[in-house]
Design a protein around this motif. Sequence first.
Motif, PDB file in Angstrom:
ATOM      1  N   GLY A  23      -4.716  -0.575  -1.889  1.00 49.54           N
ATOM      2  CA  GLY A  23      -3.984   0.628  -1.320  1.00 49.54           C
ATOM      3  C   GLY A  23      -2.864   1.077  -2.260  1.00 49.54           C
ATOM      4  O   GLY A  23      -2.201   1.864  -1.698  1.00 49.54           O
ATOM      5  N   ILE A  24      -2.714   0.543  -3.470  1.00 48.47           N
ATOM      6  CA  ILE A  24      -1.620   0.975  -4.402  1.00 48.47           C
ATOM      7  C   ILE A  24      -2.266   1.937  -5.224  1.00 48.47           C
ATOM      8  O   ILE A  24      -3.189   2.016  -5.776  1.00 48.47           O
ATOM      9  CB  ILE A  24      -1.310  -0.420  -5.212  1.00 48.47           C
ATOM     10  CG1 ILE A  24      -0.604  -1.494  -4.560  1.00 48.47           C
ATOM     11  CG2 ILE A  24      -0.098  -0.081  -6.171  1.00 48.47           C
ATOM     12  CD1 ILE A  24      -0.640  -2.708  -5.076  1.00 48.47           C
ATOM     13  N   LYS A  25      -1.086   2.859  -5.440  1.00 49.77           N
ATOM     14  CA  LYS A  25      -1.499   4.143  -6.222  1.00 49.77           C
ATOM     15  C   LYS A  25      -1.285   3.658  -7.764  1.00 49.77           C
ATOM     16  O   LYS A  25      -0.068   3.410  -8.341  1.00 49.77           O
ATOM     17  CB  LYS A  25      -0.657   5.285  -6.014  1.00 49.77           C
ATOM     18  CG  LYS A  25      -0.837   6.009  -4.636  1.00 49.77           C
ATOM     19  CD  LYS A  25       0.021   7.018  -4.169  1.00 49.77           C
ATOM     20  CE  LYS A  25      -0.126   7.424  -2.810  1.00 49.77           C
ATOM     21  NZ  LYS A  25       0.557   8.573  -2.366  1.00 49.77           N
ATOM     22  N   ALA A  26      -2.305   3.539  -8.476  1.00 59.10           N
ATOM     23  CA  ALA A  26      -2.043   3.098  -9.848  1.00 59.10           C
ATOM     24  C   ALA A  26      -2.485   4.026 -11.066  1.00 59.10           C
ATOM     25  O   ALA A  26      -3.678   4.731 -10.817  1.00 59.10           O
ATOM     26  CB  ALA A  26      -3.248   1.502  -9.873  1.00 59.10           C
ATOM     27  N   PRO A  46       0.752  -1.205   0.022  1.00 58.43           N
ATOM     28  CA  PRO A  46       0.014  -0.012  -0.091  1.00 58.43           C
ATOM     29  C   PRO A  46       0.740   1.271   0.038  1.00 58.43           C
ATOM     30  O   PRO A  46       1.919   1.183   0.686  1.00 58.43           O
ATOM     31  CB  PRO A  46      -0.750  -0.087   1.169  1.00 58.43           C
ATOM     32  CG  PRO A  46      -0.891  -1.620   1.595  1.00 58.43           C
ATOM     33  CD  PRO A  46       0.280  -2.153   0.990  1.00 58.43           C
ATOM     34  N   GLY A  47       0.384   2.232  -0.841  1.00 58.06           N
ATOM     35  CA  GLY A  47       1.349   3.526  -1.134  1.00 58.06           C
ATOM     36  C   GLY A  47       2.234   3.532  -2.128  1.00 58.06           C
ATOM     37  O   GLY A  47       2.786   4.355  -2.486  1.00 58.06           O
ATOM     38  N   LEU A  81      -7.034   6.912  -5.597  1.00 56.06           N
ATOM     39  CA  LEU A  81      -5.648   6.103  -5.853  1.00 56.06           C
ATOM     40  C   LEU A  81      -5.423   5.706  -7.376  1.00 56.06           C
ATOM     41  O   LEU A  81      -4.440   5.100  -7.421  1.00 56.06           O
ATOM     42  CB  LEU A  81      -6.088   4.860  -4.861  1.00 56.06           C
ATOM     43  CG  LEU A  81      -5.896   4.787  -3.311  1.00 56.06           C
ATOM     44  CD1 LEU A  81      -6.574   3.570  -2.869  1.00 56.06           C
ATOM     45  CD2 LEU A  81      -4.579   5.086  -3.214  1.00 56.06           C
ATOM     46  N   ALA A  82      -6.536   5.824  -8.149  1.00 54.69           N
ATOM     47  CA  ALA A  82      -6.478   5.305  -9.223  1.00 54.69           C
ATOM     48  C   ALA A  82      -6.667   6.032 -10.616  1.00 54.69           C
ATOM     49  O   ALA A  82      -7.687   7.064 -10.117  1.00 54.69           O
ATOM     50  CB  ALA A  82      -7.350   4.312  -9.509  1.00 54.69           C
ATOM     51  N   GLU A  83      -6.162   6.000 -11.709  1.00 59.63           N
ATOM     52  CA  GLU A  83      -6.423   7.084 -12.749  1.00 59.63           C
ATOM     53  C   GLU A  83      -6.248   6.554 -13.862  1.00 59.63           C
ATOM     54  O   GLU A  83      -5.235   5.603 -14.141  1.00 59.63           O
ATOM     55  CB  GLU A  83      -5.799   8.422 -12.721  1.00 59.63           C
ATOM     56  CG  GLU A  83      -5.780   9.239 -13.805  1.00 59.63           C
ATOM     57  CD  GLU A  83      -4.711  10.638 -13.956  1.00 59.63           C
ATOM     58  OE1 GLU A  83      -4.685  11.314 -14.726  1.00 59.63           O
ATOM     59  OE2 GLU A  83      -3.855  10.302 -13.034  1.00 59.63           O
ATOM     60  N   VAL A  84      -6.923   6.555 -14.877  1.00 59.22           N
ATOM     61  CA  VAL A  84      -6.651   6.179 -16.163  1.00 59.22           C
ATOM     62  C   VAL A  84      -6.463   7.456 -17.620  1.00 59.22           C
ATOM     63  O   VAL A  84      -7.681   8.182 -17.243  1.00 59.22           O
ATOM     64  CB  VAL A  84      -7.690   4.980 -16.862  1.00 59.22           C
ATOM     65  CG1 VAL A  84      -7.524   4.906 -18.265  1.00 59.22           C
ATOM     66  CG2 VAL A  84      -7.534   3.864 -15.922  1.00 59.22           C
TER      67      VAL A  84
END
Length: 434
Positions: free
Chosen positions: A222-225, A200-201, A250-253
């Motif tokens: 919890g991983i920033k993707a 995570p992080g 946390l996420a973005e595409v």
Amino acid sequence: MGFGKSMTVSEMIGQFIKPEAPIYVKAFDGSTFGEPSADLRVRVVRPDAVYQLLTQPNEIGAVRAYVLGDIDFDGIDYADPYPQMRQLLAIAPYVKPIRPLAVAKVASGVFSHGLRRPPVPATEGPSKFDRIKRGLLPHTEKADSQTVSFHYDMSNEFYADFLGPSMTYTCAVFDDPSMSLEDAQANKLRLILDKLGLEPGQRLLDIGCGWGSMVITAARRGIKALGVTLSKEQAEYANEWIAREGLSDLAEVRVQDYREVPESDFDGICSIGMMEHVGVKNYQRYFEEMFRLLKPMGRLLNHQITISHDKPNGKPGTDEFLDRYIFPDGDLGTPGFIESCIHDAGFNVVHQENLRQHYALTLHHWNRNLSEHWDDAVKQVGFERAKVWGLYMAACSLNFELDGIQIHQFLAVRPDRVGHPMGDWYPLRPWWKA
């Protein structure tokens, strides 16, 4: 009517196939070939079938005739023609050697009725040569953007018809053949993240992220993707999904070429089913870019379709059917070549495995899903294109089973310094559940 005064369609077939072959053919001119009790029953519906095969005596001619309905099969499910493809394989031992005299005889009978250019399916894209004439050099950013759009920007609903709720368009990983597709796809995403070993992080870059299943699965941990794709429809779908899950922090595409990603120092990068679009000649540069984007001790998980043996002519590319109908400029390399490219880019390759049987199982699920949702698939993309995709997936599943193609996962680590490549992080033995 037949072609010429002395040659029927069945007689033409007899020039190339032995009469004892396990096939029965009924033609538009009333002639028949083979034993009526054969399991494989083919109908030559229109004269255009013969013109297609004579003007394009290769897979393109056969595909055009099939897609346009000039050739048909009794009992076929257009969403899953795998049984008929398996039966066609059994014809191979009965094919006669090609004799120029036989070809000339058939051509003379056909062209005595005049030259005719048969129609081309509306779903067929331009040839590689025609794309180059238009200035679309393979694997430039402009060409990649257009070819990705050709493949992916049809209809998200169409992809959902066969991919199912996971919207995961790559090989699943099955614990056993009875495992459901959804569980097997979740298993694949879990396996990749476990191999990368991110906490995570930490930060993950997913190159060619599709509809966002990996990005979302990582964010749930919890991983920033960050995911990048060249398909606008995929990006819109993924970001809406991310928002519904409450994972936007946390996420973005993004719609972005991997060569234009401004960030760096990622803890992990995954490339899942994307390398088929890169081009073999660009593999080295691709992995060098991954090396640049990763921090020291960062991990790369590359998951891609491979060819089992080098092409006889040494030329890159997929076959004509895939190039014109499915994956323009698609390209496959051998596993050994790919591993060498990863190594030469500076990585330590720490693990690789072949998931060939898993992709055959995945494709069988997709064909069955397409069959179950056939009416909606036709509504989304039209009968002709839906028929093409049923053919494509059935042919690929057969090719995986025959070991013509494989799929490999490569796990690699960017060394922290020369002579001490693993640091304190890398365990002595693989740490993930298979």
